[in-house]
Enzyme design. Sequence first.
Site, PDB file in Angstrom:
ATOM      1  N   LYS A  81     -13.166 -44.426 -35.362  1.00 13.24           N
ATOM      2  CA  LYS A  81     -13.688 -44.585 -34.320  1.00 13.24           C
ATOM      3  C   LYS A  81     -14.662 -43.128 -33.633  1.00 13.24           C
ATOM      4  CE  LYS A  81     -12.750 -46.474 -28.951  1.00 13.24           C
ATOM      5  NZ  LYS A  81     -12.056 -46.750 -28.382  1.00 13.24           N
ATOM      6  N   SER A  85     -13.544 -51.280 -25.871  1.00 12.05           N
ATOM      7  CA  SER A  85     -14.919 -50.182 -26.445  1.00 12.05           C
ATOM      8  C   SER A  85     -14.738 -50.010 -27.602  1.00 12.05           C
ATOM      9  CB  SER A  85     -14.475 -48.614 -25.982  1.00 12.05           C
ATOM     10  OG  SER A  85     -13.417 -48.332 -26.394  1.00 12.05           O
ATOM     11  N   SER A 111      -8.794 -51.077 -25.327  1.00 15.66           N
ATOM     12  CA  SER A 111     -10.022 -51.315 -26.340  1.00 15.66           C
ATOM     13  C   SER A 111      -9.895 -51.317 -27.367  1.00 15.66           C
ATOM     14  CB  SER A 111     -10.462 -49.743 -25.632  1.00 15.66           C
ATOM     15  OG  SER A 111     -11.161 -49.849 -24.915  1.00 15.66           O
TER      16      SER A 111
END
Lengths: 96, 470
Positions: B73, B148, B172
């Site tokens: 990420k 997210s 997330s």
Amino acid sequence: MEITEEIVDHIAHLARLEFKGEAKNAIRQDLSRIIQFMDKLSEIDTENVEPLIFMSDEVNVLREDVAEETLTQAEALKNAPKKDSDYFRIPKVLDK
Amino acid sequence: MYHNFAEVKIALSSGKSVLDIVEDYLQNINQNKDLNAFLEVFEDSVRQQAAAVDLKIKAGNAGKLAGLVVGIKDNICFKGHKVSASSKILEGFESLYTATALQRLIDEDAVVIGRLNCDEFAMGSSNENSAFGPVLNPINRKTVPGGSSGGSAAAVAAHLCTVALGSDTGGSIRQPASFTGTFGIKPTYGRISRYGLIAYASSFDQIGAFSNSLEDNALVTEIMAGSDNFDSTASSKPVGNYFPEKEIGKKRIAYIQESFETEGINPEVKNRMLEIIDKLKSEGHVVEPVSFPYLEYMVPTYYVLTTAEASSNLSRFDGVHYGHRAANAKGVEATYKESRTEGFGPEVLRRIMAGTFVLSHGYYDAYYTKGQKVRRVLQNKTKEIFNDFDFILTPTTPSSAFELNAVSDPIQMYLQDIFTVHANLTGNPAISLPFGKTTENMPFGIQVMAKPFEEKALYDFSSYLEKITL
């Protein structure tokens, strides 16, 4: 509670942000709704409840204080938007 | 195409090199560019990493993860590579060190293939808040992959990497895992070091893994977990072996009654939950409803506390030491204000403003301290449930993935996390398991929460559930 333009200006200054015109109106409305959503917490009785501040059970994690170079000066300056060989450069603070 | 690490290992033993495997992944990434899952593919770097691992394999001293290809990420630091938290304010920033969690995977010879799109500063539930465009869900390209960690979920679901790292502050990892049919864990708070993770809300954030198999998930979590000199909130409790075993004894499982009465819950999600509950009962486990009367208070509590922490954490972006600086700002204060206002996107600005408000003079006690007290109430109630039960079972999300641009109201978007924020508020570990599908063939997740630091039990139970439900 009602979020006034004055509150928006005050909070924006504390956060070092600025909103003008339509953006200010939009953030005022969003903030009003978010605060209203948060107001739901007042329904819960928290009399005699200690605030939960630390999520970790670790207590006093200590170690010897050993000096080491974890970042060189060149590395620290690497991502600066403006710099010279030794320093971060910022816009002039005093205007003559 | 490799579906999991087991398939990679079969390829390795049949004569393929790690470099061959990386090339296969790069080709697949190239064919799926439209997903916008990767912000950057580390093409040269990953080939060099792979070649180095191949030498170690030849020398007979390769680590446990040789052949594993990981995507990260875009809020996890990897030395010498860019990281931006999907924000314009950090565009061009290069990491000066590597996150501990990632370093531990690299030390076992995993290779890092690229950085994955996400909501800006991990704030969002659809990946539509990225400054670099939304990510598409590979299961159905009209829908979002969740957020997210949307890029991480999409990359694993589309087999663009073997596993991906994400971060989970309120759901997330688990919500996008639910939307993409992948496994996603939020470990216990403090189980994995946060060093090198760009902070959003420090008392909530945890790094975790996405995978297509439970075994892969357990393996990388086990390797990442443990104490760290660079993060004093990382627990010193021993980690142990997380390998999931399907044989478990009779368990006591709670499900939250109110979760079935949540507004907007998809009846197919509810029915699948009931099916799983019946199956567990028929296998001799105790499965009982419990009341958790605070369900509707969890998301508001989460927003009070996380926005406060975010406003503090994001004060470091000042346009002076790194990141975006406004072009013609005059003086220090204007530099701060103009750089920050230009650099942050709308959702980040909203949360900084809300967080600054709840921490400001006159409102601090009514909001911030109140939020911390409610957090204690929620933790106490959760501990009470875990006194009687081993696991808590809920849906991960009220529904399957929604279409792009379908949710425009911020508060409605916040309610995506209604079942997931619980574990972040209380610190418990929780995993989303891809054990549900709608009639339209869209996946949704089942969430299992366990006691703090019981990741092993969580993986064992998940593996057992996989066996009896699939």
